[in-house]
Enzyme design. Structure first.
Site, PDB file in Angstrom:
ATOM      1  N   LYS A 248       0.999  -1.394  -0.006  1.00  0.00           N
ATOM      2  CA  LYS A 248      -0.046   0.189   0.020  1.00  0.00           C
ATOM      3  C   LYS A 248       0.839   1.154   0.042  1.00  0.00           C
ATOM      4  O   LYS A 248       1.853   1.066   0.557  1.00  0.00           O
ATOM      5  CB  LYS A 248      -0.735   0.043   1.343  1.00  0.00           C
ATOM      6  CG  LYS A 248      -2.168  -0.774   1.289  1.00  0.00           C
ATOM      7  CD  LYS A 248      -2.629  -0.945   2.589  1.00  0.00           C
ATOM      8  CE  LYS A 248      -3.857  -1.663   2.820  1.00  0.00           C
ATOM      9  NZ  LYS A 248      -4.924  -1.585   1.897  1.00  0.00           N
ATOM     10  N   ARG A 322     -10.408 -11.544   2.513  1.00  0.00           N
ATOM     11  CA  ARG A 322     -11.258 -12.125   1.857  1.00  0.00           C
ATOM     12  C   ARG A 322     -10.901 -13.701   1.779  1.00  0.00           C
ATOM     13  O   ARG A 322     -11.545 -14.529   1.900  1.00  0.00           O
ATOM     14  CB  ARG A 322     -11.955 -11.866   0.521  1.00  0.00           C
ATOM     15  CG  ARG A 322     -10.693 -11.804  -0.495  1.00  0.00           C
ATOM     16  CD  ARG A 322     -11.334 -11.032  -1.746  1.00  0.00           C
ATOM     17  NE  ARG A 322     -11.296  -9.555  -1.510  1.00  0.00           N
ATOM     18  CZ  ARG A 322     -11.566  -8.710  -2.401  1.00  0.00           C
ATOM     19  NH1 ARG A 322     -12.168  -9.057  -3.536  1.00  0.00           N
ATOM     20  NH2 ARG A 322     -11.736  -7.264  -2.150  1.00  0.00           N
TER      21      ARG A 322
HETATM   22  N1  BES Z   1      -7.959  -3.563   4.915  1.00  0.00           N
HETATM   23  C1  BES Z   1      -8.473  -3.191   3.480  1.00  0.00           C
HETATM   24  C2  BES Z   1      -9.573  -2.246   3.420  1.00  0.00           C
HETATM   25  C3  BES Z   1      -9.843  -1.241   4.095  1.00  0.00           C
HETATM   26  C4  BES Z   1      -9.490   0.292   3.070  1.00  0.00           C
HETATM   27  C5  BES Z   1     -10.193  -0.783   5.167  1.00  0.00           C
HETATM   28  C6  BES Z   1      -9.890   1.313   3.766  1.00  0.00           C
HETATM   29  C7  BES Z   1     -10.331   0.229   5.799  1.00  0.00           C
HETATM   30  C8  BES Z   1     -10.054   1.491   5.213  1.00  0.00           C
HETATM   31  C9  BES Z   1      -8.328  -4.265   2.541  1.00  0.00           C
HETATM   32  O1  BES Z   1      -7.639  -5.480   2.940  1.00  0.00           O
HETATM   33  C10 BES Z   1      -7.903  -4.065   1.202  1.00  0.00           C
HETATM   34  O2  BES Z   1      -6.894  -3.590   1.165  1.00  0.00           O
HETATM   35  N2  BES Z   1      -8.705  -4.014   0.312  1.00  0.00           N
HETATM   36  C11 BES Z   1      -8.357  -3.659  -1.070  1.00  0.00           C
HETATM   37  C12 BES Z   1      -9.033  -4.576  -2.061  1.00  0.00           C
HETATM   38  C13 BES Z   1      -8.477  -4.355  -3.632  1.00  0.00           C
HETATM   39  C14 BES Z   1      -7.045  -4.674  -3.534  1.00  0.00           C
HETATM   40  C15 BES Z   1      -9.309  -5.091  -4.486  1.00  0.00           C
HETATM   41  C16 BES Z   1      -9.033  -2.261  -1.590  1.00  0.00           C
HETATM   42  O3  BES Z   1     -10.150  -1.845  -0.894  1.00  0.00           O
HETATM   43  O4  BES Z   1      -8.228  -1.323  -1.893  1.00  0.00           O
HETATM   44 MN    MN Z   2      -5.675  -5.198   2.174  1.00  0.00          MN
END
Ligand code: BES
Ligand code: MN
Ligand code: ZN
Length: 466
Positions: A248, A322
């Site tokens: 990230k 997931r």
């Molecule tokens: N933990 C994150 C989701 C999240 C985002 C929680 C912002 C709280 C605040 C999750 O694991 C994630 O990184 N999701 C990605 C999925 C994507 C790679 C398809 C996302 O939402 O960007």
């Molecule tokens: Mn994630």
């Protein structure tokens, strides 16, 4: 903070007497009616406050009037917000104790207690200068039973907020397992990495691979008297989400210690069950691990096999939640429960759709979905249904496995929902996405910035009403 209940607070010396005023009506105190309403034209609009010094005219040093707004619009949720507003005001004037004596016909003691506890919360464990807090409040007129139930929920909320506010260095998978093992009135089994391997949880294990901290699969069980129903609640327990190899950006990683807020919620709920005593069997499940980049990380292009035998091509290592939930869902369904609820900070797309105001809800049973949404809204935790159209699945198509773990960015919350559905048999199931509601970057209503304990009230009330 100590919360007491008395039938009459009259003549009980206290620093501040908190009373209510409905818009356009008088209060229960003559002195307030004279000064606030007649002289200063205080209207009693919802959430407005007015502070009055009594100069010894009554038993309290000060009176705080809190506006209740229009009488016909007042309800349990407004009670919680109003009490929270009053508590914030009391903190501002550095009051240490207060008596709340409201002139109303309904017993909203549960909401009042929860509101006071939410507003009096601070995460100041690591601060030298502690936050200003109230030490003691007394509620007049409410029933003791209502207030007591509010305190149980309030404590569960504090428990969950503390855990999810903690740095990832503190709230590790092992720490969550230790906390779960020490819960009173709960039987806990913790599966270590080898045991998880034996159970065939290839999706969860893959996520855990990059971290120096071992995964812990946690199964807690509460058995109520004459259980009428068996419910499993699963909390996403990513103790830190760096994104993994699909790392990230710094700004998105900053709050990713909150990625175990689902797990914190489940722990908070399990912790409260011995006091709430619902007639239900409750299984609390957490597949705890970290999502880290390293030489042992799982990689884009890897193919994983989940507990139910389905294979998953890793499209993005940041869609880790997931994967851990997939195996946890399989495990929960095998327990033969009547209903499964998972709660997870799952998708940024859910935050885009609903903001920080409401959680996203999906599932495979319309009746159960509506019951969860209604419970959430009644609990002061707004929730909104997101669709699970079959067509979302096409975006998860893989050439080399049964599915990929991510698809199009568009509709991301629903795509995650249909992914999870692949790991649920015909057990009734609801998924709650708390990515937007679990952690606030700035204060919102009765909450300070940080963890909110999202889902705790919804799940406890849902279990209680089952
Ligand atoms: N933990 C994150 C989701 C999240 C985002 C929680 C912002 C709280 C605040 C999750 O694991 C994630 O990184 N999701 C990605 C999925 C994507 C790679 C398809 C996302 O939402 O960007
Ligand atoms: Mn994630
Ligand atoms: Zn995550």
């Amino acid at each position: 903070m100590e919360i007491k209940v008395l039938q009459e607070v009259n003549d009980l010396p206290c620093e501040v007497l908190v009373i209510n005023q409905f818009e356009g009506e008088k209060t229960s105190q003559d002195i307030a009616n004279t000064y606030a309403i007649d002289k200063d034209h205080f209207e009693g609009k919802f959430g407005q406050t007015y502070l009055l010094h009594t100069f010894g005219k009554i038993y309290a040093d000060k009176i705080l009037i809190i506006g209740f707004g229009k009488k016909e619009e007042f309800n349990a949720n407004k009670m919680r917000e109003a009490v929270a507003k009053a508590v914030k005001k009391l903190q501002q004037i550095q009051a240490k104790n207060a008596c709340f004596d409201f002139d109303i016909n309904c017993d909203y003691g549960k909401s009042a207690a929860i509101g006071a506890m939410i507003a009096n919360y601070a995460f100041d464990k690591y601060k030298t200068q502690k936050a200003t807090r109230l030490d003691e409040i007394t509620f007049a007129k409410f029933s003791e039973a209502e207030v007591k139930e509010g305190i149980i929920l309030g404590k569960a909320l504090e428990f969950a907020r503390n855990l999810s506010n903690e740095p990832a260095e503190f709230a590790t998978p092992s720490k969550l397992a230790e906390i779960a093992s020490n819960l009173e009135g709960i039987e806990t089994k913790v599966f270590d990495k080898e045991a998880v391997e034996r159970m065939g949880m290839g999706a969860y294990l893959a996520v855990a691979k990059g971290s120096a901290r071992p995964p812990k699969f946690i199964h807690m069980k509460y058995t109520g008297k004459n259980p009428k129903k068996k419910i499993a609640i699963i909390g996403k327990g990513i103790c830190f989400d760096s994104g993994g190899l699909d790392i990230k950006p710094a700004s998105s990683m900053l709050t990713m210690r909150d990625d175990m807020s689902g797990a914190a919620c489940v722990l908070g709920v399990m912790q409260a069950l011995k006091d709430l005593e619902p007639e239900v069997e409750v299984h609390g499940i957490i597949a705890a691990c970290e999502n880290m980049p390293s030489g042992t990380s799982y990689k884009p292009g890897d193919i994983l096999r989940a507990k139910n035998g389905k294979t998953i091509e890793v499209d993005n290592t940041d869609a880790e939640g997931r994967l851990t939930l997939a195996d946890a869902l399989c495990y929960a369904c095998e327990l033969g429960v009547d209903e499964v609820i998972d709660i997870a900070t799952l998708t940024g797309a859910c935050v885009v759709a609903l903001g920080t105001i409401a959680s996203g809800v999906m599932g495979n049973d319309d009746e159960m979905i509506s019951r969860v949404i209604k419970t959430a809204n009644d609990s002061g935790e707004p929730a909104w249904e997101l669709p699970m159209f079959e067509d979302y699945k096409s975006s998860l198509k893989s050439d080399i496995a049964d599915m990929k773990n991510t698809g199009s960015r568009q509709g991301g919350a629903s795509i995650a929902g249909v992914f999870l559905k692949e790991f649920v048999d015909n057990t009734k199931w609801v998924h709650i996405d708390i990515a937007g509601t679990a952690f606030l970057e700035k204060p919102q209503k009765e909450f300070i910035a940080g963890a909110t304990g999202a889902g705790v009230r919804t799940l406890l009330n849902y279990i209680k009403n089952s």
